[in-house]
Design an enzyme around this catalytic site. Structure first.
Site, PDB file in Angstrom:
ATOM      1  N   TYR A 140     152.024  22.276  55.611  1.00  0.00           N
ATOM      2  CA  TYR A 140     153.262  21.573  55.284  1.00  0.00           C
ATOM      3  C   TYR A 140     154.500  22.399  55.648  1.00  0.00           C
ATOM      4  O   TYR A 140     155.600  22.127  55.196  1.00  0.00           O
ATOM      5  CB  TYR A 140     153.277  21.213  53.800  1.00  0.00           C
ATOM      6  CG  TYR A 140     152.196  20.211  53.400  1.00  0.00           C
ATOM      7  CD1 TYR A 140     152.141  18.957  54.004  1.00  0.00           C
ATOM      8  CD2 TYR A 140     151.239  20.513  52.439  1.00  0.00           C
ATOM      9  CE1 TYR A 140     151.164  18.032  53.645  1.00  0.00           C
ATOM     10  CE2 TYR A 140     150.259  19.586  52.067  1.00  0.00           C
ATOM     11  CZ  TYR A 140     150.236  18.352  52.678  1.00  0.00           C
ATOM     12  OH  TYR A 140     149.273  17.429  52.323  1.00  0.00           O
ATOM     13  N   ASP A 200     141.885  23.728  46.749  1.00  0.00           N
ATOM     14  CA  ASP A 200     140.797  24.110  47.655  1.00  0.00           C
ATOM     15  C   ASP A 200     140.853  25.573  48.071  1.00  0.00           C
ATOM     16  O   ASP A 200     139.822  26.180  48.317  1.00  0.00           O
ATOM     17  CB  ASP A 200     140.829  23.212  48.892  1.00  0.00           C
ATOM     18  CG  ASP A 200     140.485  21.782  48.519  1.00  0.00           C
ATOM     19  OD1 ASP A 200     139.298  21.452  48.506  1.00  0.00           O
ATOM     20  OD2 ASP A 200     141.409  21.022  48.174  1.00  0.00           O
ATOM     21  N   HIS A 446     146.656  23.149  61.253  1.00  0.00           N
ATOM     22  CA  HIS A 446     146.549  21.831  60.656  1.00  0.00           C
ATOM     23  C   HIS A 446     147.827  21.396  59.977  1.00  0.00           C
ATOM     24  O   HIS A 446     148.637  22.202  59.531  1.00  0.00           O
ATOM     25  CB  HIS A 446     145.397  21.774  59.649  1.00  0.00           C
ATOM     26  CG  HIS A 446     145.685  22.485  58.356  1.00  0.00           C
ATOM     27  ND1 HIS A 446     146.189  21.857  57.246  1.00  0.00           N
ATOM     28  CD2 HIS A 446     145.558  23.775  58.015  1.00  0.00           C
ATOM     29  CE1 HIS A 446     146.350  22.728  56.272  1.00  0.00           C
ATOM     30  NE2 HIS A 446     145.984  23.908  56.712  1.00  0.00           N
ATOM     31  N   TYR A 527     152.570  11.491  49.756  1.00  0.00           N
ATOM     32  CA  TYR A 527     152.914  12.221  48.523  1.00  0.00           C
ATOM     33  C   TYR A 527     153.545  13.572  48.852  1.00  0.00           C
ATOM     34  O   TYR A 527     154.120  14.224  47.971  1.00  0.00           O
ATOM     35  CB  TYR A 527     151.673  12.389  47.638  1.00  0.00           C
ATOM     36  CG  TYR A 527     150.878  13.674  47.810  1.00  0.00           C
ATOM     37  CD1 TYR A 527     150.029  13.854  48.897  1.00  0.00           C
ATOM     38  CD2 TYR A 527     150.970  14.710  46.877  1.00  0.00           C
ATOM     39  CE1 TYR A 527     149.307  15.028  49.044  1.00  0.00           C
ATOM     40  CE2 TYR A 527     150.246  15.881  47.019  1.00  0.00           C
ATOM     41  CZ  TYR A 527     149.416  16.042  48.112  1.00  0.00           C
ATOM     42  OH  TYR A 527     148.698  17.212  48.261  1.00  0.00           O
ATOM     43  N   ARG A 528     153.490  13.968  50.122  1.00  0.00           N
ATOM     44  CA  ARG A 528     153.911  15.321  50.505  1.00  0.00           C
ATOM     45  C   ARG A 528     153.829  15.361  52.021  1.00  0.00           C
ATOM     46  O   ARG A 528     152.985  14.690  52.614  1.00  0.00           O
ATOM     47  CB  ARG A 528     152.883  16.273  49.916  1.00  0.00           C
ATOM     48  CG  ARG A 528     153.129  17.745  49.989  1.00  0.00           C
ATOM     49  CD  ARG A 528     151.962  18.385  49.251  1.00  0.00           C
ATOM     50  NE  ARG A 528     151.988  19.815  49.219  1.00  0.00           N
ATOM     51  CZ  ARG A 528     150.976  20.567  48.762  1.00  0.00           C
ATOM     52  NH1 ARG A 528     149.878  19.979  48.309  1.00  0.00           N
ATOM     53  NH2 ARG A 528     151.062  21.869  48.741  1.00  0.00           N
TER      54      ARG A 528
HETATM   55  C1  EUG Z   1     143.911  19.273  50.607  1.00  0.00           C
HETATM   56  C2  EUG Z   1     144.791  19.586  51.612  1.00  0.00           C
HETATM   57  C3  EUG Z   1     146.086  19.138  51.547  1.00  0.00           C
HETATM   58  C4  EUG Z   1     146.493  18.409  50.438  1.00  0.00           C
HETATM   59  C5  EUG Z   1     145.620  18.123  49.425  1.00  0.00           C
HETATM   60  C6  EUG Z   1     144.317  18.555  49.508  1.00  0.00           C
HETATM   61  C7  EUG Z   1     142.532  19.703  50.733  1.00  0.00           C
HETATM   62  C8  EUG Z   1     141.530  18.787  50.712  1.00  0.00           C
HETATM   63  C9  EUG Z   1     146.683  20.067  53.664  1.00  0.00           C
HETATM   64  O1  EUG Z   1     147.003  19.367  52.522  1.00  0.00           O
HETATM   65  O2  EUG Z   1     147.771  17.954  50.387  1.00  0.00           O
HETATM   66  C10 EUG Z   1     140.175  19.133  51.077  1.00  0.00           C
END
Ligand code: EUG
Length: 585
Positions: A140, A200, A446, A527-528
């Site tokens: 992000y 995570d 990513h 959401y973000r």
């Molecule tokens: C994850 C990653 C995100 C997020 C919420 C969860 C991981 C999931 C990269 O952003 O906003 C496996």
């Protein structure tokens, strides 16, 4: 050995594990930074808009006197580093030029008073600042300011104490530099019978993640929802405490009637939400409710055979989740997302473009230990065995109405199974396993398309189809994960691209823009989002001619008339910057 300065927030005990990831990130990079050779030329420093070098240099001299000299200028070659080496200079997963989102300097205050002094300094010199907790908001924008040339206020380096850890009422009070790993270790050291809810990756700041409204997976998975009480420095340098923290200090932090971390609301308007995903202040302390050790937990997975099962799976989840028979935030993943934690793209396929879905049986399934499946649901139940067993029985019975559904426990899986790492995450034990999928492509980087979906089969299928179609159009593999809250799902779509490939970055950017605009047409809001898309996403929240953004801007102008605090963050610019050509829509 990882030096604490190199990997702040990561305890020494996980050095070897962390180093396996460091090596993989290095192996995954096609061009390494030269280890030796000529000292890189000093690159042109990026100054905040409207500030020239003379003023900047003078301002920085003064800034040094305010933070014990802890100021670093961003004037050397940029190094993308890797996850644990948090680069504070720029966005380490650039979607455009590497120095598109580049900061001018980083200062690291050591106390609340020093943060206040930095805020007053920014007002005096009209230099924009951008507060970060630890800067690990990867995907992000990381530690990059939305407005290039901003001065980063790095709270995480020196302000990292666990201030309170209360077992009786199960809460903590933290500073911004406390990572999930650190909080976990501090609890273990104290012997208190408390759990943390971890996301995570365990290296991030507990405060930073909650302020960005991140998700975890135990019953306490709504990180912002589980906070209780904040201490905030406003853009004019004034210090406030919210909720019961506004009672005078003797009765809150240390007195016998300390209710700051027990009751969220206090008296009068409840401002806490204004300081999440915003640029209205700097949070210097935050309280969190912690989960008492539930004395037992059981993680398991259920696989489903057909792509078309998505509808029934989600229809089955909703009532179980709303009634808390599924007590945690479960996690529904497509086989492609699952594949990405077991190998990189070329270990599956050497064809061009994304793996065709009609070839998944041939290409992906044989390499997975679970046999044939298209969707995999991760769940956890808590408490003594009788309770866990009752929950599992109901959950199994409901999902087994879907033909081919198969429930598996971690003990019956291979040593390297992803399910085993989920046991950690679902029991509040920090891990790094989720880094695996970032290396799907060379120079793997990513971002994420993260729309909210109703927990209904119809909406899940609609989102899935739209997102899949647009991934196909731009030539990316589609990695969907649905994280199920109480009444909605965060559909987290990992967009993995090669940050050293102009073509890959261009396609990823164009795809994100189209996903956001196509999603909005179907009523889906994110959401973000990454700093590159924050203006676009904010504009999708446009009800009544953009009344909400007007409200945000009004608050911004009132609290921060000089526009010094994180201008542009999540689309909020305020009068000083709005309309000066900085918006990206
Ligand atoms: C994850 C990653 C995100 C997020 C919420 C969860 C991981 C999931 C990269 O952003 O906003 C496996």
């Amino acid at each position: 050995m990882i030096e604490p300065d190199y990997a702040p927030g990561i305890p020494f005990r996980v050095t070897d594990y962390a180093n396996t990831y460091k090596k993989r990130f290095q192996d995954n990079a096609t061009t390494m930074q030269p280890a030796t050779g000529p000292v890189p030329e000093i690159r042109a420093q990026v100054f905040p808009q409207g500030i020239n070098k003379e003023i900047f240099d003078e301002a920085i001299q003064e800034l040094k006197t305010l933070v014990d000299g802890d100021v670093v200028l961003v004037n050397e070659e940029l190094d993308d580093g890797w996850y644990l080496h948090r680069p504070l200079t720029h966005d380490a997963f650039p979607l455009g030029a590497q120095d598109e989102f580049v900061n001018s300097a980083i200062c690291s205050p050591g106390s609340v008073e020093q943060v206040q002094a930095v805020v007053r300094w920014a007002n005096k010199w009209l230099i924009p600042i951008y507060p970060i907790s630890m800067g690990r908001n990867l995907g992000y924008g990381g530690a990059a300011a939305r407005l290039p040339g901003s001065v980063i206020v790095d709270l995480g380096k020196r302000m990292k104490k666990v201030l309170e850890l209360d077992e009786k009422s199960a809460f903590c009070l933290l500073e911004p530099g406390v990572s999930y790993y650190m909080l976990f270790d501090e609890i273990k050291k104290s012997g208190k019978d408390l759990w943390v809810d971890v996301p995570d990756l365990g290296g991030g700041s507990v405060i930073g993640n909650a302020l960005d409204r991140g998700v975890g997976y135990t019953p306490y998975g709504d990180h912002f929802g589980m906070h209780c009480g904040m201490e905030i420095i406003l853009p004019n340098g004034e210090l406030i405490r919210t909720g019961m923290g506004a009672m005078p200090d003797a009765n809150t932090s240390h007195g016998s009637a300390n209710t700051w971390q027990l009751f969220q609301y206090g008296f009068g308007p409840y401002p806490d939400g204004l300081f999440s995903q915003s640029n209205y202040g700097i949070v210097t302390k935050m309280g969190f409710w912690l989960m008492p050790n539930p004395k037992g937990h059981q993680t398991f997975q259920i696989t489903f055979e057909k792509e078309d099962d998505l509808y029934e799976i989600v229809e089955t989840i909703r009532p179980l989740r709303i009634r808390n028979i599924i007590p945690n935030v479960p996690h529904l993943r497509h086989i492609m997302q699952e594949a990405s934690v077991y190998g990189d793209r070329k270990s599956f396929w050497d064809g061009d473009g994304p793996i065709p879905h009609d070839m998944i049986d041939e290409i992906v399934v044989p390499k997975m230990w679970m046999g044939n499946f298209r969707w995999i649901l991760y769940l956890c139940v808590y408490g003594p065995e009788v309770i866990r067993k009752a929950h599992i029985d109901v959950i199994r019975e409901e999902f087994y109405k879907i033909p081919g559904a198969k429930l598996t426990f971690p003990d019956d899986t291979p040593a390297n199974s992803y399910l085993r790492s989920r046991v950690n995450i679902y029991a509040g034990v920090p891990d790094l396993r989720e880094l695996d999928w970032v290396m799907w492509l060379p120079n793997g980087s990513h971002t994420a398309f993260s729309p909210i979906s109703p927990t209904t089969g119809e909406d899940a299928v609609k989102q899935y189809e739209m997102t899949k179609r647009i991934h196909r159009k731009y030539g990316f593999d589609y990695f969907p994960t649905f994280c199920v809250g109480w009444r909605e799902m965060h559909h987290i779509v990992m967009v993995i691209y090669d940050r050293k490939s102009e073509d890959s970055k261009r396609r990823a950017t164009a795809m994100m823009k189209e996903l956001i605009s196509e999603g909005a047409k179907l009523g889906m809001g994110e959401y973000r989002t990454h700093i590159a898309f924050q203006d676009q996403v904010m504009k999708t929240y446009s009800y009544n001619d953009g009344a909400l953004l007007k409200f945000h801007d009004q608050i911004k102008d009132t609290l921060d008339p000089n526009g010094i605090m994180a201008p542009g963050r999540n689309g909020i610019w305020g009068s000083r910057w709005r309309g000066t050509g900085l918006e990206r829509t």
